[in-house]
Design a protein around this motif. Sequence first.
Motif: not given
Length: 85
Positions: A2, A5-6, A8-10, A12-13, A23, A73
Motif C-alpha cells: 500500500y 496515500e492509500q 491515509s485514505n483508508t 480516514k474512511e 472528515a 499512517v
Amino acid sequence: MYTKEQISNTVKEILVADFECDAEKLVPSVRLFEDLDLDSIDAVDLIVRLQKIIQKKVNPDDFKQIRTLQDLVETIEKIVNEKAE
C-alpha cells in the motif's frame, strides 16, 4: 503493498464511517485522542479494522507512540513494508 496515500485514505474512511469523525478535521497533524476524542478502546478497534484490511498482524507496542494521524499512517506503512520484505 500500500502507498502512504492509500493508507491515509483508508484510515480516514474508517475514522469517518466507524468513529463518526469529521472528515474536514482529518489532516496529518490532527491528534487522535485530543482532537478526535478517541479513547483506548477506539484505538484497539481501529487496529483490529486495519489488521483486517492490510492482512498483517499489528503489534500493539507499535502504536504506543502514535499521537497524530500522520503518525498512524507512517506506522501502518512501516508495518506493511517491513512484513513485505
